[in-house]
Design a protein around this motif. Structure first.
Motif, PDB file in Angstrom:
ATOM      1  N   TYR A 124       0.902  -1.101  -0.005  1.00 19.68           N
ATOM      2  CA  TYR A 124       0.081  -0.057   0.209  1.00 19.68           C
ATOM      3  C   TYR A 124       0.828   1.170  -0.207  1.00 19.68           C
ATOM      4  O   TYR A 124       0.259   2.289  -0.012  1.00 19.68           O
ATOM      5  CB  TYR A 124      -0.887   0.145   1.286  1.00 19.68           C
ATOM      6  N   GLN A 139      -1.658  -1.221  -6.689  1.00 24.46           N
ATOM      7  CA  GLN A 139      -2.459  -0.775  -7.704  1.00 24.46           C
ATOM      8  C   GLN A 139      -1.783  -0.698  -9.143  1.00 24.46           C
ATOM      9  O   GLN A 139      -2.141  -0.963 -10.283  1.00 24.46           O
ATOM     10  CB  GLN A 139      -2.627   0.758  -7.768  1.00 24.46           C
ATOM     11  N   LEU A 149      -9.247   1.501  -4.607  1.00 18.06           N
ATOM     12  CA  LEU A 149      -8.262   0.587  -5.476  1.00 18.06           C
ATOM     13  C   LEU A 149      -8.812  -0.024  -6.534  1.00 18.06           C
ATOM     14  O   LEU A 149      -8.187  -0.237  -7.757  1.00 18.06           O
ATOM     15  CB  LEU A 149      -7.425  -0.370  -4.701  1.00 18.06           C
TER      16      LEU A 149
END
Length: 230
Positions: A25, A35, A65
């Motif tokens: 993250y 991502q 996301l």
């Protein structure tokens, strides 16, 4: 005809990153590390579905996301180890994935994956009996240390490869391999398949597909992703 699915285990924390935020993250070039991989797989027409495995108590996951995703879903069945998370993810896919479908397991902390690598892997593996993985021939000399940090042995690098991901295997066979050998704590899917007597195929990966493990890796992988066109 066999379809292609992606499974991304993202339940780990990555203690070596020295960050309170799990490394998948952390921000890289304007978006979370995870991502980058999601976006690449979403854009590949051959990929039918993407499953992200997170921990049940994951406080960092953000539904945003997946705001532009059409193929991706999240399951909160992460296990205590990476192998356990992958096995749990495979089991969660069982109702929608055929036994002979291919599953590409990819590390959440490898943001440098690109379409060329994925296409190369699919083209090299789809006609095989077993499956395989992206990897790089080892360039550096290896030293084995003793308990005092002194060189105990030099290991010849000939025929040695550094494993990367995705690692691509048939759903049923990979699930069986991990179920059978989970107690042995395989470090990747290929090792579980090896323990079942198979020989996965090595397919050339890329340096920019490195795994983010330490804080300095963020700078390195960002530079590699910018320098090498997809």
């Amino acid at each position: 005809m066999a379809r292609y699915h992606v499974l991304i285990p993202g339940a780990g924390h990555g203690a070596r990153m020295q960050s309170e935020t799990p490394k998948q993250y952390l921000m890289l070039s304007g978006k979370p590390i995870l991502q980058h991989a999601i976006d690449i797989f979403e854009a590949i027409e051959q990929i039918s579905s993407i499953t992200i495995v997170v921990a049940k108590d994951d406080a960092f996951w953000q539904p945003a996301l997946l705001s532009h995703c059409k193929k991706t879903r999240v399951v909160d069945c992460g296990g205590e180890t990476r192998a356990a998370s992958v096995l749990n993810g495979l089991q969660s896919m069982a109702d929608t994935v055929a036994a002979a479908d291919w599953v590409l397991v990819h590390d959440a902390a490898r943001p440098g994956i690109d379409q060329a690598m994925i296409t190369r892997l699919i083209n090299a593996i789809s006609a095989s009996e077993v499956g395989g993985l992206l990897a790089l021939p080892l360039a550096d000399t290896l030293k084995r240390a003793d308990e005092h940090g002194l060189v105990d042995e030099t290991i010849p690098r000939v025929k040695l490869w550094q494993a990367q991901t995705p690692q691509m295997f048939r759903h049923a066979e990979l699930q069986q391999a991990l179920s059978t050998h989970l107690h042995r704590q395989p470090t990747d899917e290929a090792q579980a398949m090896e323990w079942m007597g198979h020989q996965p195929k090595l397919v050339l990966g890329d340096l920019k597909n490195m795994k983010v493990t330490y804080p300095q890796d963020l700078t390195v992988v960002a530079a590699l992703m910018q320098a090498v066109p997809e």
